[in-house]
Design a protein around this motif. Structure first.
Motif, PDB file in Angstrom:
ATOM      1  N   SER A 170      93.787  41.036  29.907  1.00 31.86           N
ATOM      2  CA  SER A 170      95.174  40.637  30.129  1.00 31.86           C
ATOM      3  C   SER A 170      96.120  41.783  29.797  1.00 31.86           C
ATOM      4  O   SER A 170      97.149  41.966  30.459  1.00 31.86           O
ATOM      5  CB  SER A 170      95.514  39.409  29.268  1.00 31.86           C
ATOM      6  N   ARG A 171      95.755  42.554  28.777  1.00 28.98           N
ATOM      7  CA  ARG A 171      96.603  43.687  28.391  1.00 28.98           C
ATOM      8  C   ARG A 171      96.589  44.757  29.480  1.00 28.98           C
ATOM      9  O   ARG A 171      97.615  45.359  29.782  1.00 28.98           O
ATOM     10  CB  ARG A 171      96.124  44.279  27.068  1.00 28.98           C
ATOM     11  N   VAL A 172      95.434  45.000  30.070  1.00 28.42           N
ATOM     12  CA  VAL A 172      95.336  45.965  31.166  1.00 28.42           C
ATOM     13  C   VAL A 172      96.177  45.498  32.349  1.00 28.42           C
ATOM     14  O   VAL A 172      96.902  46.288  32.969  1.00 28.42           O
ATOM     15  CB  VAL A 172      93.868  46.164  31.589  1.00 28.42           C
ATOM     16  N   HIS A 173      96.092  44.206  32.654  1.00 27.85           N
ATOM     17  CA  HIS A 173      96.876  43.648  33.765  1.00 27.85           C
ATOM     18  C   HIS A 173      98.365  43.807  33.498  1.00 27.85           C
ATOM     19  O   HIS A 173      99.135  44.187  34.403  1.00 27.85           O
ATOM     20  CB  HIS A 173      96.520  42.180  33.963  1.00 27.85           C
ATOM     21  N   LEU A 174      98.797  43.544  32.262  1.00 23.30           N
ATOM     22  CA  LEU A 174     100.204  43.703  31.901  1.00 23.30           C
ATOM     23  C   LEU A 174     100.629  45.159  32.062  1.00 23.30           C
ATOM     24  O   LEU A 174     101.705  45.447  32.607  1.00 23.30           O
ATOM     25  CB  LEU A 174     100.443  43.245  30.462  1.00 23.30           C
ATOM     26  N   ILE A 178     103.654  46.704  34.339  1.00 21.49           N
ATOM     27  CA  ILE A 178     104.727  47.540  33.793  1.00 21.49           C
ATOM     28  C   ILE A 178     104.823  48.842  34.577  1.00 21.49           C
ATOM     29  O   ILE A 178     105.920  49.305  34.926  1.00 21.49           O
ATOM     30  CB  ILE A 178     104.486  47.817  32.295  1.00 21.49           C
ATOM     31  N   LEU A 179     103.681  49.432  34.871  1.00 20.71           N
ATOM     32  CA  LEU A 179     103.657  50.673  35.646  1.00 20.71           C
ATOM     33  C   LEU A 179     104.237  50.454  37.040  1.00 20.71           C
ATOM     34  O   LEU A 179     105.026  51.271  37.534  1.00 20.71           O
ATOM     35  CB  LEU A 179     102.228  51.199  35.745  1.00 20.71           C
ATOM     36  N   LYS A 180     103.890  49.351  37.676  1.00 18.64           N
ATOM     37  CA  LYS A 180     104.374  49.060  39.021  1.00 18.64           C
ATOM     38  C   LYS A 180     105.881  48.835  39.023  1.00 18.64           C
ATOM     39  O   LYS A 180     106.587  49.298  39.926  1.00 18.64           O
ATOM     40  CB  LYS A 180     103.655  47.826  39.565  1.00 18.64           C
ATOM     41  N   ARG A 181     106.397  48.122  38.005  1.00 19.40           N
ATOM     42  CA  ARG A 181     107.842  47.866  37.938  1.00 19.40           C
ATOM     43  C   ARG A 181     108.618  49.156  37.703  1.00 19.40           C
ATOM     44  O   ARG A 181     109.743  49.317  38.147  1.00 19.40           O
ATOM     45  CB  ARG A 181     108.137  46.855  36.830  1.00 19.40           C
ATOM     46  N   ASN A 182     108.021  50.078  36.956  1.00 21.83           N
ATOM     47  CA  ASN A 182     108.556  51.434  36.774  1.00 21.83           C
ATOM     48  C   ASN A 182     109.991  51.454  36.243  1.00 21.83           C
ATOM     49  O   ASN A 182     110.883  52.092  36.808  1.00 21.83           O
ATOM     50  CB  ASN A 182     108.481  52.216  38.094  1.00 21.83           C
ATOM     51  N   SER A 183     110.213  50.749  35.143  1.00 18.13           N
ATOM     52  CA  SER A 183     111.519  50.800  34.483  1.00 18.13           C
ATOM     53  C   SER A 183     111.708  52.174  33.837  1.00 18.13           C
ATOM     54  O   SER A 183     110.752  52.945  33.713  1.00 18.13           O
ATOM     55  CB  SER A 183     111.600  49.715  33.406  1.00 18.13           C
ATOM     56  N   THR A 189     106.561  53.126  27.015  1.00 19.10           N
ATOM     57  CA  THR A 189     105.973  51.861  26.571  1.00 19.10           C
ATOM     58  C   THR A 189     104.464  51.865  26.743  1.00 19.10           C
ATOM     59  O   THR A 189     103.720  51.462  25.832  1.00 19.10           O
ATOM     60  CB  THR A 189     106.576  50.677  27.355  1.00 19.10           C
ATOM     61  N   LEU A 190     103.991  52.333  27.881  1.00 21.99           N
ATOM     62  CA  LEU A 190     102.549  52.392  28.136  1.00 21.99           C
ATOM     63  C   LEU A 190     101.852  53.302  27.132  1.00 21.99           C
ATOM     64  O   LEU A 190     100.749  52.996  26.656  1.00 21.99           O
ATOM     65  CB  LEU A 190     102.289  52.864  29.568  1.00 21.99           C
ATOM     66  N   LYS A 191     102.495  54.394  26.782  1.00 19.43           N
ATOM     67  CA  LYS A 191     101.927  55.300  25.784  1.00 19.43           C
ATOM     68  C   LYS A 191     101.800  54.614  24.436  1.00 19.43           C
ATOM     69  O   LYS A 191     100.779  54.726  23.757  1.00 19.43           O
ATOM     70  CB  LYS A 191     102.806  56.556  25.665  1.00 19.43           C
TER      71      LYS A 191
END
Length: 210
Positions: A170-174, A178-183, A189-191
């Motif tokens: 689930s964390r990988v999916h999240l 987040i990467l796709k939304r690219n805020s 955040t991903l780091k």
């Protein structure tokens, strides 16, 4: 396991690192009518104390002189998670990844010039790390023109939510969402979540435990 326990920051070093990174904290004192007064302040966490500089007069100074018990809070919103990450219609599923630290303690005005100098130089080092100034000396008259507030923590606690409460898949999916939304904050955040963007895609390279 309760969610609160999972979100608790257990590492004093992580709390210290977070406080050293953040530029704005909020001090809460009690006014003459018994209401909390909350003010954003620059601060430095030094020798396990919070120091802030202030004008020598003002409501928060009056509050502290009358009642030394204060609260102090620092937070950072890492990433807003839109509800559509989970469901296309259910707005209640919106969430936020964050870090926060809350202190309950006592505040006083620093009168010792050596400690006052230490605090002011600590603030300068934090906010102007590139230098370009002469360090403040304890003999300078400017010390009399500024107040330094010291908060001694009696209770210090922190919380963080970076996906550690989720199953690995689930964390990988999240992270992918987040990467796709690219805020503007997505990569940072991903780091923090322990992910790295590689040539072969998003990879979890660390298991951050705070």
């Amino acid at each position: 396991m309760q969610l609160v326990g999972i979100l608790q920051i257990k590492s004093p070093q992580k709390i210290k690192e977070f406080l050293n990174q953040e530029h704005v904290g909020r001090i809460s004192s009690i006014d003459e009518n018994g209401y909390p007064q909350i003010i954003p302040m620059n601060f430095v966490f030094l020798n396990d104390f919070v120091y802030m500089h202030s004008h020598i007069k003002g409501e928060k100074i009056d509050n502290i002189n009358r009642n030394c018990k204060v609260g102090f809070e620092v937070d950072r919103e890492l990433e807003f998670l839109p509800s559509y990450f989970e469901d296309p219609k259910d707005a209640s599923l919106a969430d936020t990844l964050y870090v926060s630290v809350v202190i309950k303690g006592t505040a006083s005005l620093v009168s010792n010039k050596e400690e006052k100098t230490l605090a002011l130089n600590g603030l300068m080092k934090k906010y102007q790390p590139e230098g370009g100034y002469d360090p403040i000396q304890s003999s300078m008259r400017v010390l009399d023109a500024v107040a330094v507030i010291k908060v001694i923590p009696e209770v210090l606690s922190g919380k963080y939510k970076i996906g550690q409460n989720m199953r690995p898949e689930s964390r990988v999916h999240l992270a992918q969402q987040i990467l796709k939304r690219n805020s503007p904050t997505a990569k940072e955040t991903l780091k923090i979540m322990g992910f790295e963007i590689t040539s072969s895609g998003l990879q979890m390279v660390d298991e951050p435990v705070w």
